[in-house]
Scaffold this motif. Structure first.
Motif, PDB file in Angstrom:
ATOM      1  N   GLY A   1     -33.526 -10.042 -17.135  1.00  0.00           N
ATOM      2  CA  GLY A   1     -32.997 -11.201 -17.851  1.00  0.00           C
ATOM      3  C   GLY A   1     -31.615 -11.603 -17.369  1.00  0.00           C
ATOM      4  O   GLY A   1     -30.766 -12.008 -18.169  1.00  0.00           O
ATOM      5  N   ILE A   2     -31.385 -11.529 -16.048  1.00  0.00           N
ATOM      6  CA  ILE A   2     -30.080 -11.822 -15.472  1.00  0.00           C
ATOM      7  C   ILE A   2     -30.198 -12.987 -14.500  1.00  0.00           C
ATOM      8  O   ILE A   2     -31.087 -12.994 -13.637  1.00  0.00           O
ATOM      9  N   ASP A   3     -29.325 -13.964 -14.636  1.00  0.00           N
ATOM     10  CA  ASP A   3     -29.246 -15.052 -13.668  1.00  0.00           C
ATOM     11  C   ASP A   3     -28.802 -14.451 -12.333  1.00  0.00           C
ATOM     12  O   ASP A   3     -27.696 -13.906 -12.236  1.00  0.00           O
ATOM     13  N   ARG A   4     -29.630 -14.546 -11.338  1.00  0.00           N
ATOM     14  CA  ARG A   4     -29.337 -13.920 -10.039  1.00  0.00           C
ATOM     15  C   ARG A   4     -28.085 -14.491  -9.395  1.00  0.00           C
ATOM     16  O   ARG A   4     -27.506 -13.876  -8.492  1.00  0.00           O
ATOM     17  N   ASP A   5     -27.642 -15.689  -9.804  1.00  0.00           N
ATOM     18  CA  ASP A   5     -26.463 -16.320  -9.221  1.00  0.00           C
ATOM     19  C   ASP A   5     -25.199 -16.090 -10.049  1.00  0.00           C
ATOM     20  O   ASP A   5     -24.138 -16.632  -9.724  1.00  0.00           O
ATOM     21  N   SER A   6     -25.294 -15.313 -11.111  1.00  0.00           N
ATOM     22  CA  SER A   6     -24.137 -15.093 -11.979  1.00  0.00           C
ATOM     23  C   SER A   6     -23.179 -14.083 -11.360  1.00  0.00           C
ATOM     24  O   SER A   6     -23.541 -12.913 -11.137  1.00  0.00           O
ATOM     25  N   ALA A   7     -21.943 -14.527 -11.111  1.00  0.00           N
ATOM     26  CA  ALA A   7     -20.936 -13.626 -10.548  1.00  0.00           C
ATOM     27  C   ALA A   7     -20.523 -12.567 -11.567  1.00  0.00           C
ATOM     28  O   ALA A   7     -20.259 -11.413 -11.211  1.00  0.00           O
ATOM     29  N   GLU A   8     -20.477 -12.959 -12.848  1.00  0.00           N
ATOM     30  CA  GLU A   8     -20.028 -12.031 -13.891  1.00  0.00           C
ATOM     31  C   GLU A   8     -21.023 -10.878 -14.086  1.00  0.00           C
ATOM     32  O   GLU A   8     -20.643  -9.759 -14.430  1.00  0.00           O
ATOM     33  N   LEU A   9     -22.296 -11.159 -13.893  1.00  0.00           N
ATOM     34  CA  LEU A   9     -23.320 -10.135 -14.125  1.00  0.00           C
ATOM     35  C   LEU A   9     -23.786  -9.455 -12.840  1.00  0.00           C
ATOM     36  O   LEU A   9     -24.759  -8.691 -12.856  1.00  0.00           O
ATOM     37  N   LYS A  10     -23.094  -9.742 -11.746  1.00  0.00           N
ATOM     38  CA  LYS A  10     -23.515  -9.194 -10.455  1.00  0.00           C
ATOM     39  C   LYS A  10     -23.646  -7.673 -10.452  1.00  0.00           C
ATOM     40  O   LYS A  10     -24.595  -7.127  -9.868  1.00  0.00           O
ATOM     41  N   PRO A  11     -22.725  -6.925 -11.110  1.00  0.00           N
ATOM     42  CA  PRO A  11     -22.871  -5.454 -11.104  1.00  0.00           C
ATOM     43  C   PRO A  11     -24.167  -4.956 -11.752  1.00  0.00           C
ATOM     44  O   PRO A  11     -24.649  -3.869 -11.431  1.00  0.00           O
ATOM     45  N   LEU A  12     -24.746  -5.777 -12.659  1.00  0.00           N
ATOM     46  CA  LEU A  12     -25.982  -5.368 -13.327  1.00  0.00           C
ATOM     47  C   LEU A  12     -27.237  -5.735 -12.538  1.00  0.00           C
ATOM     48  O   LEU A  12     -28.322  -5.221 -12.823  1.00  0.00           O
ATOM     49  N   PHE A  13     -27.056  -6.634 -11.576  1.00  0.00           N
ATOM     50  CA  PHE A  13     -28.225  -7.139 -10.823  1.00  0.00           C
ATOM     51  C   PHE A  13     -28.541  -6.163  -9.694  1.00  0.00           C
ATOM     52  O   PHE A  13     -27.893  -6.170  -8.645  1.00  0.00           O
TER      53      PHE A  13
ATOM     54  N   VAL B   1     -37.045  -2.116 -13.071  1.00  0.00           N
ATOM     55  CA  VAL B   1     -37.585  -2.843 -11.913  1.00  0.00           C
ATOM     56  C   VAL B   1     -38.439  -1.907 -11.067  1.00  0.00           C
ATOM     57  O   VAL B   1     -39.557  -2.262 -10.641  1.00  0.00           O
ATOM     58  N   LYS B   2     -37.951  -0.693 -10.853  1.00  0.00           N
ATOM     59  CA  LYS B   2     -38.707   0.268 -10.050  1.00  0.00           C
ATOM     60  C   LYS B   2     -40.035   0.619 -10.708  1.00  0.00           C
ATOM     61  O   LYS B   2     -41.061   0.798 -10.032  1.00  0.00           O
ATOM     62  N   SER B   3     -40.047   0.673 -12.037  1.00  0.00           N
ATOM     63  CA  SER B   3     -41.286   0.956 -12.747  1.00  0.00           C
ATOM     64  C   SER B   3     -42.308  -0.148 -12.514  1.00  0.00           C
ATOM     65  O   SER B   3     -43.500   0.124 -12.295  1.00  0.00           O
ATOM     66  N   MET B   4     -41.837  -1.404 -12.526  1.00  0.00           N
ATOM     67  CA  MET B   4     -42.721  -2.533 -12.252  1.00  0.00           C
ATOM     68  C   MET B   4     -43.289  -2.447 -10.833  1.00  0.00           C
ATOM     69  O   MET B   4     -44.477  -2.676 -10.595  1.00  0.00           O
ATOM     70  N   ILE B   5     -42.424  -2.136  -9.880  1.00  0.00           N
ATOM     71  CA  ILE B   5     -42.841  -2.067  -8.482  1.00  0.00           C
ATOM     72  C   ILE B   5     -43.877  -0.966  -8.282  1.00  0.00           C
ATOM     73  O   ILE B   5     -44.927  -1.163  -7.639  1.00  0.00           O
ATOM     74  N   ALA B   6     -43.610   0.200  -8.850  1.00  0.00           N
ATOM     75  CA  ALA B   6     -44.554   1.318  -8.710  1.00  0.00           C
ATOM     76  C   ALA B   6     -45.902   0.958  -9.322  1.00  0.00           C
ATOM     77  O   ALA B   6     -46.968   1.301  -8.768  1.00  0.00           O
ATOM     78  N   GLN B   7     -45.871   0.272 -10.466  1.00  0.00           N
ATOM     79  CA  GLN B   7     -47.113  -0.069 -11.152  1.00  0.00           C
ATOM     80  C   GLN B   7     -47.966  -1.035 -10.336  1.00  0.00           C
ATOM     81  O   GLN B   7     -49.181  -0.845 -10.186  1.00  0.00           O
TER      82      GLN B   7
END
Length: 805
Positions: free
Chosen positions: A721-733, A740-746
């Motif tokens: 739920g993070i805007d990929r272009d958000s500079a403020e939330l970049k550390p969380l992206f 995310v890894k769980s989704m990929i593995a599944q």
């Protein structure tokens, strides 16, 4: 360098003859008639059965040149001047001028004159024309060799008629063995000056409607599977001299012999502002005239003619056993094509293919100019404009040379430059050929560099972006990387590359990869097509006359405007597919957002305003929507053309941002209506896995598609739920987040249960070794990377595979 001795063992039975007809001459006779004439004779005598047309003619024995010097007592004076150059008592210009002047004043014996005149009259009889027009070409005994081309070092004289003018042209050819550039070139190649002799070729002149140059490889990177053709109106000298920006064509060789395919992968119109034509004046046998608007806007060759020339190039290359540099002409009367010269290509074909140099700009600034790039390097420095090679002494070492065009007299100056920019010329012009040989980056055909760039201006010249070179304002930092391809490890996981633009795609042909995992066609649309496709389908909806005019100019030459979109998209996709054929190339259909589509020409008349385009009408939802459905069918038609007409059946289609299985069904139906039906003609269709629904319903998507490609950026954005272009939330992206890894593995697990392949495209495996290990542990089938990351990422993946095993 130790002096090389050119071949000096001609056939003794032929050696006493002054004249040798091409049909009785072959490549074994270089010592007798020089490289150029030997090659012409080889094609006439050995390749006529292949349908290759070469204008007839004859050559003078190289011994005639030696006899000419001897009977005019020139050997001693020539040696004295060359010794003066060596000792420093004469400069290059003095030496060359003095020798050329002596040779030009020499006289033929009556026997020699008679032999040449009889041969010329016989040629006139053969052709059925009194005083036939001929091309008189220099052909040195150390020329057109696989290791040294000597291209452009000696002179040619066109539209010569009558015996008196022919004899004078022969004298001038002899003299041209001592042009300044020829003297320098022999010294650098290690050839002894007076051991090189010169034959004169006298060849039926083709009154060219169009002419040009053809190579049996890509001259920018050595990619061996293409034929590259340049062409312009009139005689071919304008291309060789670089006085015009020519049309450019490219054909993929491996599919040429399958006649059901037409693998023409590039068609690019040049400005062609002028042409060289015959003149009726004996003093000026040719003249330069301006082209008209129709000639400038028309391509000089039809598709069929391009394919015919390319087939000839393949046969000539196969006959000689090496990549070839050829010149062609189209007769204005008969409309037939001819090969007028052929020589080995001596730059790219001799490069070390085990080492790949990569250049990357670390910053950007305003783009001042664009043109055809030569090489892949970057240069920085101050502009120094020169319009005549006479000003060579003024040119500072390391400056960037800016000029209208170059010819062989410019070579000493070009050696001093760190980069070269010209107004005119194409990839096969003199400036381009010499720049490659000197390993100096160049941008040619900018049209107005001499007007835009002023002396002393600091600029950055970049050829690192592909076929289009760019001149940036200021001195920009850049980095270089040398990759030894032998050091890239083999991995069980398929390593693929991402590709955005057709220009420059062949730079990476040497990389040991398994194909292309992601090609975004929106880049081709925005940079090469430029028009919103719906503006071509419904031009009546455009009310702005300026926009209408721009679209009309872009689509001139197309009877139906939508054909402009289909053909140019097919060319771009086909070129990318050719770079890896027959390995798979995954082509993602367009994924612009509405605000990005609006930026295309005419887009304002067809796009809606959305508050959040990232989550709006994009990807699959567009393809069946009334606002874009007709345009999507054009995209599909382009893929059909690339796969079925051009022959690139390695293309796999991929659908982006497909939210639901119902949406998948609707998209597949529209594709089938447009001629793209999954499973027909081997067509595979993949889906991007970038929405949580793609993972949650992976079993249902797997029954509709042949494979998944994980788009880690969008998947991370929507899972967290993070805007990929958000500079403020970049550390969380971070794609390494456990959710995310769980989704990929599944999705990998479920897809494999249904026999579907799964890949991923993105930088994370390259930047984070632990993420690469995670993907390998999950059993991912392929990882697609930016090309310059392959070497580093392959090491990570190989280590991960080793640890897991």
């Amino acid at each position: 360098m130790t002096a090389q001795t050119p071949p000096q063992t001609p056939n003794p039975k032929k050696d006493t003859n002054i004249i040798h007809w091409y049909e009785h001459t072959g490549i074994a006779d270089i010592a007798l008639v020089g490289g150029k004439n030997a090659s012409l004779g080889e094609m006439i005598s050995k390749m006529a059965a292949d349908g290759i047309r070469v204008p007839t003619g004859f050559a003078t024995n190289a011994q005639l040149y030696r006899d000419f010097l001897s009977q005019n007592d020139l050997d001693g004076p020539i040696a004295a001047h060359l010794d003066g150059l060596l000792q420093g008592t004469e400069n290059l210009a003095q030496t060359g001028f003095a020798i050329r002047k002596m040779i030009s004043k020499g006289e033929f014996t009556e026997i020699q004159k008679q032999a040449i005149e009889q041969a010329y009259q016989q040629l006139c009889t053969r052709i059925g024309c009194e005083n036939v027009s001929v091309a008189v070409r220099s052909s040195a005994t150390a020329e057109d060799l696989p290791e040294a081309s000597f291209a452009g070092q000696q002179e040619s004289y066109l539209n010569i008629t009558g015996i008196d003018d022919l004899l004078e042209a022969c004298r001038q050819c002899f003299a041209s063995l001592y042009t300044d550039r020829a003297i320098i070139y022999r010294q650098e190649q290690g050839f002894s000056h007076q051991q090189v002799a010169l034959s004169v070729g006298v060849q039926q002149m083709i009154e060219s409607e169009a002419a040009g140059v053809m190579f049996s490889l890509d001259t920018e990177n050595g990619f061996p599977d293409v034929v590259m053709i340049n062409g312009a109106w009139g005689l071919g000298e304008t291309i060789v001299k670089g006085s015009v920006t020519p049309d450019r064509f490219m054909v993929y060789k491996p599919l040429l012999e399958q006649r059901e395919f037409r693998p023409l992968i590039e068609k690019q119109a040049g400005s062609k502002l002028q042409k060289m034509i015959y003149s009726s004046s004996a003093q000026e046998p040719t003249l330069i005239v301006a082209t008209d608007e129709s000639e400038r806007s028309s391509l000089v060759l039809s598709d069929d003619e391009v394919l015919s020339l390319s087939r000839w190039a393949v046969k000539i290359e196969r006959h000689y056993g090496c990549p070839m540099d050829m010149e062609w002409a189209k007769d204005s009367r008969s409309k037939q094509l001819y090969i007028v010269q052929a020589r080995p290509e001596t730059v790219e074909s001799l490069k070390d293919t085990a080492v790949l140099m990569s250049y990357k700009l670390k910053g950007k600034s305003r783009v001042l100019l664009e043109g055809a790039s030569v090489g892949s390097a970057i240069a920085t420095g101050e502009v120094f404009k020169i319009l005549s090679p006479d000003d060579i002494e003024q040119f500072p070492d390391g400056a960037i040379l800016v000029t209208e065009r170059t010819d062989p007299d410019w070579v000493p100056l070009m050696r001093k430059a760190s980069g070269i920019i010209t107004d005119t010329g194409g990839p096969t012009s003199h400036a381009a050929i010499v720049s490659r040989e000197l390993k100096v980056p160049a941008i040619v055909g900018t049209e107005n560099a001499t007007q835009v760039l002023n002396n002393g201006k600091e600029i950055t010249l970049s050829c690192a972006g592909g076929a289009v070179g760019k001149v940036y304002e200021g001195i920009l930092e850049f980095e270089t990387e040398q990759v030894n391809l032998d050091d890239i490890p083999h991995t069980k996981t398929d390593i693929m590359i991402n590709a955005a633009m057709p220009d420059g795609i062949f730079r990476w042909w040497q990389l040991p990869v398994s194909g292309i995992g992601l090609t975004r066609i929106e880049f081709i649309i925005s940079s090469q097509i430029c028009v919103h496709p719906m503006a071509l389908v419904h031009p009546e909806r455009i009310s702005d006359p300026v926009t209408k005019d721009k679209i009309a100019r872009l689509t001139s030459g197309y009877q139906h405007q939508p054909d402009y979109f289909v053909e140019n998209l097919a060319l771009g996709v086909g070129k990318i597919a050719a770079s890896q054929y027959p390995k798979p190339v995954i082509v993602r259909m367009s994924d612009f957002k509405s605000n990005e589509y609006r930026g295309l020409l005419g887009g304002d008349f067809f796009e809606i305003n959305e508050e959040n385009p990232m989550l709006g009408l994009r990807g699959a939802s567009r393809y069946y929507h009334p606002l874009y459905r007709e345009a999507f069918k054009l995209e599909c038609q382009a893929i059909v053309k690339a796969r079925e007409e051009m022959g690139f059946d390695n293309i796999i289609v991929m659908i982006p941002f497909c939210r639901t299985t119902g949406e998948a069904d609707r998209v597949l139906d529209v594709m089938a209506e447009a001629g793209l039906k999954r499973g027909v003609n081997g067509l595979q269709v993949y889906v991007m896995c970038e929405i949580p629904s793609n993972v949650i319903l992976a079993d249902q998507f797997a029954t509709r598609f042949d494979g998944f490609s994980i788009g880690s950026n969008d998947l991370t954005q929507l899972v967290l739920g993070i805007d990929r272009d958000s500079a403020e939330l970049k550390p969380l992206f971070d794609a390494r987040d456990e959710a995310v890894k769980s989704m990929i593995a599944q999705v990998i697990k479920v897809a494999h249960q249904y026999g579907c392949k799964v890949g991923i495209c993105g930088q994370a495996p390259s930047d984070h070794p632990e993420f690469a290990e995670f993907l390998v542990d999950c059993g991912i089938d392929s990882i697609s990377l930016n090309p310059d990351s392959v070497a580093k990422a392959s090491q990570h993946i190989a280590r991960a595979e080793k640890r897991l095993n």
